[in-house]
Scaffold this motif. Structure first.
Motif, short mmCIF file in Angstrom:
data_model
loop_
_atom_site.label_atom_id
_atom_site.label_comp_id
_atom_site.label_asym_id
_atom_site.label_seq_id
_atom_site.Cartn_x
_atom_site.Cartn_y
_atom_site.Cartn_z
N GLU A 5 -12.14 6.56 -6.71
CA GLU A 5 -11.19 7.60 -6.37
C GLU A 5 -9.95 7.56 -7.27
O GLU A 5 -9.26 8.55 -7.39
CB GLU A 5 -10.71 7.42 -4.93
N THR A 6 -9.68 6.41 -7.85
CA THR A 6 -8.39 6.29 -8.51
C THR A 6 -8.45 6.18 -10.02
O THR A 6 -7.43 6.14 -10.66
CB THR A 6 -7.65 5.05 -7.99
N PRO B 179 -6.53 9.68 -12.27
CA PRO B 179 -5.39 10.22 -11.52
C PRO B 179 -5.28 11.71 -11.78
O PRO B 179 -5.33 12.15 -12.92
CB PRO B 179 -4.19 9.47 -12.12
N ASN C 152 -3.63 9.68 -8.16
CA ASN C 152 -4.50 10.07 -7.05
C ASN C 152 -4.00 11.32 -6.32
O ASN C 152 -4.00 11.39 -5.09
CB ASN C 152 -4.61 8.89 -6.06
N GLN D 66 -2.59 5.33 -0.76
CA GLN D 66 -3.85 4.74 -0.28
C GLN D 66 -3.57 3.44 0.45
O GLN D 66 -3.69 2.37 -0.12
CB GLN D 66 -4.77 4.49 -1.47
#
Ligand SMILES: [Zn+2]
Length: 320
Positions: A43-44, A47, A87, A92
């Motif tokens: 997910e990261t 960015p 992100n 997070q």
């Protein structure tokens, strides 16, 4: 030889998976077996809002944190803004730490004596008492510190939020630009929010070093207010440790002026405060400025270089 490398890798993994910050970063291509963190890494790695790779592979660093495991962190490219979103600006934090219990944790320095990460659940409990004043932090020499280069000792978690003054685990070598243009607006936002609401804010700040460099490329900062599930405070950003008009050697901490015009323009915008008695100059934000006798105080927009020529020397506290 191969066996030795494997052992080293295993030792590193033990540190990583154990959440120990002893070796806070290492190249991401070696972390393929850190299964526990794979989902979050995905997910990261890109960015949002950030330019994708431009021909060369950007440096990647693996960051361990208490907010939910390790993430592969791609250092964004500086494009003129003091900070950029990571992100999609969504923090997070693991649900398990979203409580109303205040805490502050400053992880140990790594083997090179570099700061790793600071995480806190900030509230009125962690803010300094109104009677407390910020003390002298000039005895702390963070990794990459070189005097006379214009560096500042940047708190990972700001004093106004934590009351944490000269904790070496909480101070990095940073530019005035990172400190004031990059980090301060976010710190102020949190401070005002806590003072207004009395709520808690989860906050994590991690300096991002590239390889073995002793000065960080910037700091990763994320925060989320607890009681209102982030509707008050919610951000996930990277602040650049750069100084417009100057070139930084991140290995040694040496700073070279490469564009005198840009440097002068910045100095003009900020100004310095002179003590005409002690012949020292300060940033306007320096604590010494408040104690200075009015008749010795003078605010100027003269360049640093010119002030030194005039016989002034930079303050040892704010290190302008
Ligand atoms: Zn000063």
């Amino acid at each position: 030889m191969t066996k030795k490398l494997t052992i080293i890798t295993i030792i590193l993994l033990v540190f990583l998976l154990g959440g120990c910050s002893d070796d806070a970063e290492k190249p991401s291509d070696k972390t393929g077996d850190a299964k526990a963190t794979t989902a979050q890494s995905k997910e990261t790695t890109s960015p949002s809002g950030q330019p994708e790779t431009k021909g060369t592979t950007p440096p990647e660093t693996t960051v361990q944190n208490k907010s939910g495991g390790s993430v592969a962190f791609e250092i964004p490219e500086y494009e003129g803004q003091p900070s950029v979103e990571i992100n999609g600006n969504v923090p997070q934090f693991d649900d398990s730490i979203k409580t109303t219990e205040s805490f502050e944790e400053y992880e140990p320095l790594d083997k090179q004596g570099r700061c790793t990460t600071a995480i806190a659940n900030l509230s009125t409990d962690t803010q300094p008492a109104p009677s407390e004043t910020r003390g002298d932090i000039s005895a702390v020499h963070p990794s990459g510190w070189m005097s006379g280069q214009g560096w500042e000792r940047c708190h990972l978690i700001g004093w106004q939020l934590s009351g944490e003054n000269d904790n070496p685990r909480n101070l990095v070598t940073g530019s005035h630009y990172m400190n004031v243009d990059g980090m301060l607006p976010y710190e102020n936002e949190i401070n005002w929010y806590i003072s207004d609401t009395g709520n808690h804010v989860l906050y994590e700040v991690t300096p991002i070093f590239e390889g073995k460099e002793s000065v960080c490329k910037g700091v990763h900062m994320q925060a989320e207010s607890v009681e209102d599930d982030g509707s008050g405070i919610s951000f996930n950003v990277f602040c650049f440790n750069v100084s417009p008009g100057r070139e930084i050697d991140y290995k040694t901490g040496a700073v070279t002026v490469v564009d005198e015009e840009v440097v002068s323009r910045n100095a003009f915008e900020r100004g310095y405060v002179l003590n005409t008695n002690t012949m020292r100059f300060h940033y306007p934000s320096c604590s010494s400025v408040a104690d200075m006798a009015e008749h010795n105080k003078e605010t100027v927009t003269t360049s640093r270089e010119e002030l030194i020529k005039q016989g002034y020397s930079p303050c040892g506290n704010c290190e302008p």
